[in-house]
Design a protein around this motif. Sequence first.
Motif, PDB file in Angstrom:
ATOM      1  N   ASN A 210      70.036   8.519  32.854  1.00  0.00           N
ATOM      2  CA  ASN A 210      69.421   9.751  33.359  1.00  0.00           C
ATOM      3  C   ASN A 210      70.497  10.836  33.436  1.00  0.00           C
ATOM      4  OD1 ASN A 210      68.042  11.765  34.658  1.00  0.00           O
ATOM      5  ND2 ASN A 210      67.454  10.557  36.437  1.00  0.00           N
ATOM      6  N   THR A 212      69.598  14.254  33.675  1.00  0.00           N
ATOM      7  CA  THR A 212      68.976  15.493  34.148  1.00  0.00           C
ATOM      8  C   THR A 212      69.932  16.206  35.098  1.00  0.00           C
ATOM      9  OG1 THR A 212      67.897  14.281  35.937  1.00  0.00           O
ATOM     10  CG2 THR A 212      66.626  14.604  33.922  1.00  0.00           C
ATOM     11  N   ARG A 231      67.949  10.462  29.219  1.00  0.00           N
ATOM     12  CA  ARG A 231      66.793  11.135  29.804  1.00  0.00           C
ATOM     13  C   ARG A 231      67.173  12.592  30.101  1.00  0.00           C
ATOM     14  NH1 ARG A 231      62.569   8.754  32.433  1.00  0.00           N
ATOM     15  NH2 ARG A 231      63.818   6.833  32.703  1.00  0.00           N
ATOM     16  N   ALA A 233      66.868  16.876  30.979  1.00  0.00           N
ATOM     17  CA  ALA A 233      66.217  17.748  31.954  1.00  0.00           C
ATOM     18  C   ALA A 233      65.262  18.698  31.266  1.00  0.00           C
ATOM     19  CB  ALA A 233      67.266  18.533  32.743  1.00  0.00           C
ATOM     20  N   HIS A 234      65.622  19.150  30.071  1.00  0.00           N
ATOM     21  CA  HIS A 234      64.811  20.136  29.361  1.00  0.00           C
ATOM     22  C   HIS A 234      65.267  20.224  27.916  1.00  0.00           C
ATOM     23  CE1 HIS A 234      68.316  22.808  29.561  1.00  0.00           C
ATOM     24  NE2 HIS A 234      68.395  22.472  30.851  1.00  0.00           N
ATOM     25  N   GLN A 237      69.075  21.216  26.323  1.00  0.00           N
ATOM     26  CA  GLN A 237      70.169  20.756  27.180  1.00  0.00           C
ATOM     27  C   GLN A 237      71.319  20.243  26.321  1.00  0.00           C
ATOM     28  OE1 GLN A 237      69.107  17.639  29.922  1.00  0.00           O
ATOM     29  NE2 GLN A 237      71.216  17.339  30.637  1.00  0.00           N
ATOM     30  N   GLN A 286      62.616  15.795  22.801  1.00  0.00           N
ATOM     31  CA  GLN A 286      63.492  14.936  23.596  1.00  0.00           C
ATOM     32  C   GLN A 286      64.267  13.946  22.722  1.00  0.00           C
ATOM     33  OE1 GLN A 286      61.987  13.235  27.235  1.00  0.00           O
ATOM     34  NE2 GLN A 286      60.514  14.887  27.552  1.00  0.00           N
TER      35      GLN A 286
END
Length: 292
Positions: A210, A212, A231, A233-234, A237, A286
Amino acid sequence: MAKYKERTEEDLFIKPKRRAKNFFVTSSAKMDEKDGVTKTTISSSVFTEMSKSFADGEYLLDDGIREINGSVLYMLQEMQTDIDDLYNEASASAFQSSYFPVARIDSGSFADVSSSGLITMMTASIGGGIFTSASLAAGGGGGSVDFEQVDSTLAPDGDDSRDLGFGNRQWRNLYLDGTANIDSLSADSFAKPPAPVVLTATTLKSSLVNVTGLHTLVLNSSNALSITGLRPAHSGQELTIMNIGSGAVTITRASNLAVRTIYNAKGASLTINQHQAYKFVCNPNQVWYQIS
């Protein structure tokens, strides 16, 4: 804010008509009666004499009249006091403001009327005083609020329910000394770039990491670490992965463009050895690409 209901006629306790009758009526026409008096009517000349007698104070000066009618005169005086009180209330328009919980607004300017019927008032003239929207929200005390000396927390009446400013009327500068908790930030530009968020880890809870809120992931482990996905955040990134530990970091890459994977056309893995760093960027689907 308290909800007020304007009182109805039934709440006012006003009788539909008076119980009392007139003592008499005055007639300007010539009356047949000798004295100009009947049980219901007196002539205007008799009424004039009665008025003169009152003006002369005969009802007090004449012992016979005063002694016979003393009790009635006393009660009439008490009634006069009550009538004066009612007159003062009505003539000063105090009855409406003191009895009705909803004050009459003489004039005002309005900013918006919502689809639910809620009216946003900018200013209002109430009883000769000028109130602003801020003072009305604060209870109307004094007609203004000094926002240069706020001694309490400013809070909306519900979570995520009010705005500060409008799209076409924006505040200029915002000064904060503390933490700004913002769910989403939309900025035209940054006068200073935001400080990168760096996380240093010696272990990984999962190979799907993760990231984010991260700009830089620093790994410092003597053991080998494995990353199979990130993973984000947007979209857009950018993430730098740096290895300062003796243990190698293996990034498994994929060619199938699956969500959260690191792309490589041949699906070849990437090894980050000690004192090496690589940079990645996330696309709208993503999927991560290595850019340096």
